[in-house]
Design a protein around this motif. Structure first.
Motif, PDB file in Angstrom:
ATOM      1  N   GLN A 134      34.801  78.295 -17.550  1.00 19.62           N
ATOM      2  CA  GLN A 134      34.784  77.458 -18.752  1.00 19.62           C
ATOM      3  C   GLN A 134      36.084  77.608 -19.534  1.00 19.62           C
ATOM      4  N   LEU A 135      36.585  78.833 -19.617  1.00 16.37           N
ATOM      5  CA  LEU A 135      37.856  79.062 -20.300  1.00 16.37           C
ATOM      6  C   LEU A 135      38.998  78.365 -19.566  1.00 16.37           C
ATOM      7  N   HIS A 136      38.903  78.295 -18.249  1.00 16.72           N
ATOM      8  CA  HIS A 136      39.908  77.574 -17.473  1.00 16.72           C
ATOM      9  C   HIS A 136      39.853  76.079 -17.786  1.00 16.72           C
ATOM     10  N   GLN A 137      38.654  75.539 -17.874  1.00 19.12           N
ATOM     11  CA  GLN A 137      38.504  74.116 -18.203  1.00 19.12           C
ATOM     12  C   GLN A 137      39.089  73.796 -19.572  1.00 19.12           C
ATOM     13  N   GLN A 138      39.024  74.764 -20.486  1.00 17.98           N
ATOM     14  CA  GLN A 138      39.558  74.575 -21.836  1.00 17.98           C
ATOM     15  C   GLN A 138      41.055  74.855 -21.916  1.00 17.98           C
ATOM     16  N   GLY A 139      41.659  75.276 -20.804  1.00 15.31           N
ATOM     17  CA  GLY A 139      43.091  75.541 -20.789  1.00 15.31           C
ATOM     18  C   GLY A 139      43.487  76.905 -21.307  1.00 15.31           C
ATOM     19  N   ILE A 141      42.958  79.859 -19.707  1.00 12.61           N
ATOM     20  CA  ILE A 141      43.536  80.598 -18.588  1.00 12.61           C
ATOM     21  C   ILE A 141      43.949  79.614 -17.503  1.00 12.61           C
ATOM     22  N   THR A 142      44.891  80.040 -16.661  1.00 15.72           N
ATOM     23  CA  THR A 142      45.385  79.189 -15.572  1.00 15.72           C
ATOM     24  C   THR A 142      44.641  79.522 -14.279  1.00 15.72           C
ATOM     25  N   ASN A 143      45.003  78.808 -13.216  1.00 12.03           N
ATOM     26  CA  ASN A 143      44.349  79.027 -11.923  1.00 12.03           C
ATOM     27  C   ASN A 143      44.491  80.461 -11.430  1.00 12.03           C
ATOM     28  N   ASN A 144      45.613  81.093 -11.751  1.00 11.77           N
ATOM     29  CA  ASN A 144      45.847  82.454 -11.256  1.00 11.77           C
ATOM     30  C   ASN A 144      45.474  83.531 -12.266  1.00 11.77           C
ATOM     31  N   GLY A 145      44.796  83.134 -13.361  1.00 12.73           N
ATOM     32  CA  GLY A 145      44.336  84.106 -14.334  1.00 12.73           C
ATOM     33  C   GLY A 145      45.301  84.406 -15.461  1.00 12.73           C
ATOM     34  N   SER A 146      46.459  83.739 -15.485  1.00 20.06           N
ATOM     35  CA  SER A 146      47.396  83.950 -16.592  1.00 20.06           C
ATOM     36  C   SER A 146      46.809  83.393 -17.889  1.00 20.06           C
ATOM     37  N   ILE A 147      47.226  83.983 -19.012  1.00 24.83           N
ATOM     38  CA  ILE A 147      46.733  83.561 -20.328  1.00 24.83           C
ATOM     39  C   ILE A 147      47.948  83.205 -21.184  1.00 24.83           C
ATOM     40  N   PRO A 148      48.376  81.936 -21.185  1.00 22.88           N
ATOM     41  CA  PRO A 148      49.622  81.549 -21.874  1.00 22.88           C
ATOM     42  C   PRO A 148      49.678  81.967 -23.335  1.00 22.88           C
ATOM     43  N   SER A 149      48.543  81.935 -24.051  1.00 21.94           N
ATOM     44  CA  SER A 149      48.569  82.246 -25.480  1.00 21.94           C
ATOM     45  C   SER A 149      48.867  83.712 -25.763  1.00 21.94           C
ATOM     46  N   LEU A 150      48.785  84.563 -24.744  1.00 25.54           N
ATOM     47  CA  LEU A 150      49.022  85.997 -24.954  1.00 25.54           C
ATOM     48  C   LEU A 150      50.408  86.446 -24.501  1.00 25.54           C
ATOM     49  N   GLU A 151      51.234  85.530 -24.052  1.00 22.23           N
ATOM     50  CA  GLU A 151      52.557  85.927 -23.578  1.00 22.23           C
ATOM     51  C   GLU A 151      53.536  86.014 -24.748  1.00 22.23           C
ATOM     52  N   PRO A 152      54.330  87.101 -24.846  1.00 22.94           N
ATOM     53  CA  PRO A 152      54.304  88.329 -24.045  1.00 22.94           C
ATOM     54  C   PRO A 152      53.071  89.170 -24.399  1.00 22.94           C
ATOM     55  N   ILE A 206      32.246  83.989 -27.360  1.00 20.83           N
ATOM     56  CA  ILE A 206      33.658  84.065 -26.990  1.00 20.83           C
ATOM     57  C   ILE A 206      34.479  83.090 -27.818  1.00 20.83           C
ATOM     58  N   TRP A 207      33.862  81.961 -28.190  1.00 20.67           N
ATOM     59  CA  TRP A 207      34.620  80.870 -28.783  1.00 20.67           C
ATOM     60  C   TRP A 207      34.341  80.660 -30.265  1.00 20.67           C
ATOM     61  N   ARG A 208      33.211  81.127 -30.751  1.00 21.86           N
ATOM     62  CA  ARG A 208      32.779  80.698 -32.082  1.00 21.86           C
ATOM     63  C   ARG A 208      33.583  81.324 -33.226  1.00 21.86           C
ATOM     64  N   ASN A 209      33.932  82.602 -33.080  1.00 17.17           N
ATOM     65  CA  ASN A 209      34.577  83.308 -34.187  1.00 17.17           C
ATOM     66  C   ASN A 209      36.052  83.546 -33.907  1.00 17.17           C
ATOM     67  N   LYS A 210      36.900  83.222 -34.878  1.00 14.69           N
ATOM     68  CA  LYS A 210      38.330  83.494 -34.803  1.00 14.69           C
ATOM     69  C   LYS A 210      38.939  82.947 -33.520  1.00 14.69           C
ATOM     70  N   PRO A 211      39.239  81.655 -33.475  1.00 15.73           N
ATOM     71  CA  PRO A 211      39.794  81.047 -32.259  1.00 15.73           C
ATOM     72  C   PRO A 211      41.054  81.737 -31.745  1.00 15.73           C
ATOM     73  N   ASN A 212      41.811  82.409 -32.625  1.00 16.94           N
ATOM     74  CA  ASN A 212      43.025  83.077 -32.177  1.00 16.94           C
ATOM     75  C   ASN A 212      42.741  84.262 -31.255  1.00 16.94           C
ATOM     76  N   LEU A 213      41.473  84.682 -31.196  1.00 14.85           N
ATOM     77  CA  LEU A 213      41.115  85.814 -30.340  1.00 14.85           C
ATOM     78  C   LEU A 213      40.626  85.374 -28.961  1.00 14.85           C
ATOM     79  N   ILE A 214      40.601  84.075 -28.694  1.00 15.51           N
ATOM     80  CA  ILE A 214      40.068  83.611 -27.403  1.00 15.51           C
ATOM     81  C   ILE A 214      40.863  84.213 -26.249  1.00 15.51           C
ATOM     82  N   GLY A 215      42.173  84.290 -26.388  1.00 12.02           N
ATOM     83  CA  GLY A 215      42.997  84.848 -25.320  1.00 12.02           C
ATOM     84  C   GLY A 215      42.671  86.300 -25.033  1.00 12.02           C
ATOM     85  N   VAL A 216      42.472  87.095 -26.092  1.00  7.32           N
ATOM     86  CA  VAL A 216      42.120  88.500 -25.908  1.00  7.32           C
ATOM     87  C   VAL A 216      40.763  88.612 -25.227  1.00  7.32           C
TER      88      VAL A 216
END
Length: 244
Positions: A134-139, A141-152, A206-216
């Motif tokens: 579901q997190l992948h569908q929302q963008g 995480i990527t296909n290989n498990g990377s999390i763009p919002s957490l880089e670096p 996972i999604w309801r509270n503090k959207p900025n924490l979704i990546g973590v």
């Protein structure tokens, strides 16, 4: 230690052994449960009966060169080692990157036999896979498990770890405990991890509270899924279903 090479406890033991005259494998050190921070307690001072505990404590505290781990002497001469957010972030980044080669929540799931004694572990693994898809569908995480919002990763994690809620921290603590596990307590720590995974979504979401924490939260789920898959397939020799 069972999960390949990433135990905070083992690292601390090695550093303590540099400062006390005891073999690493004999030093008392355990992770405190039901605590919002990652704290390891050692009763190494009571193991040094031939020496002055106060002097040993002084030497440990003043010889400790790691600002990301604070040492506190308790009233009964135990030593508490509190792991700071910077070290936790570096540890999370290291363990996370070690999982990406086997990231496989999108591949088709084989038919697995569900065993009653391992159902909580198999069910929690399947739920992790469902949430990650579901997190992948929302963008997130990527296909290989990377999390763009957490880089670096380490930099972002240092900033976000203080914002975690109690259920996020419970899952984090369960992951730390799993990576510290010895063969005799592996199943116990695994069951605790499975319960933490379910409570993580059930009570806080996972999604309801503090959207900025979704990546973590996505990172924590990736680590939980990887740990549970490793346990089921490598240690218990049963299937790790991706869906039920």
């Amino acid at each position: 230690m069972n999960y390949p090479g990433y135990s905070l406890r083992l690292w601390l033991l090695q550093e303590i052994a540099r400062l006390v005259p005891l073999p690493t494998e004999t030093i008392s050190l355990y992770l405190l449960k039901y605590h919002p921070s990652i704290i390891y307690r050692s009763r190494v001072l009571s193991q040094l009966t031939q020496d002055d505990p106060g002097a040993i404590a002084f030497a440990l505290v003043h010889g400790w060169n790691y600002p990301n781990v604070e040492i506190e002497l308790t009233a009964n001469f135990a030593l508490d080692f509190k792991v700071g957010d910077r070290l936790v972030a570096l540890w999370l980044e290291k363990v996370y990157h070690s999982t990406l080669n086997n990231f496989s929540v999108f591949s088709s799931s084989s038919v697995f036999k569900i065993l009653p004694q391992f159902f909580p572990l198999q069910y929690s693994h399947a739920r992790c896979c469902a949430w990650l898809r579901q997190l992948h569908q929302q963008g997130v995480i990527t296909n290989n498990g990377s999390i763009p919002s957490l880089e670096p990763y380490a930099v972002a994690l240092i900033e976000l770890l203080p914002c975690l809620n109690p259920k996020d921290k419970d899952l984090l603590l369960s992951l730390v405990a799993f990576c510290d596990s010895s063969p005799e307590n592996l199943l116990s720590s695994s069951n605790n991890l499975a319960l933490a995974v379910l409570n993580f979504e059930r009570y806080e979401g996972i999604w309801r509270n503090k959207p900025n924490l979704i990546g973590v939260r996505a990172l924590l789920l990736i680590l939980a899924q990887s740990n549970l898959q490793y346990l089921l397939e490598t240690q218990l020799l049963v299937g790790a279903p991706r869906e039920l």
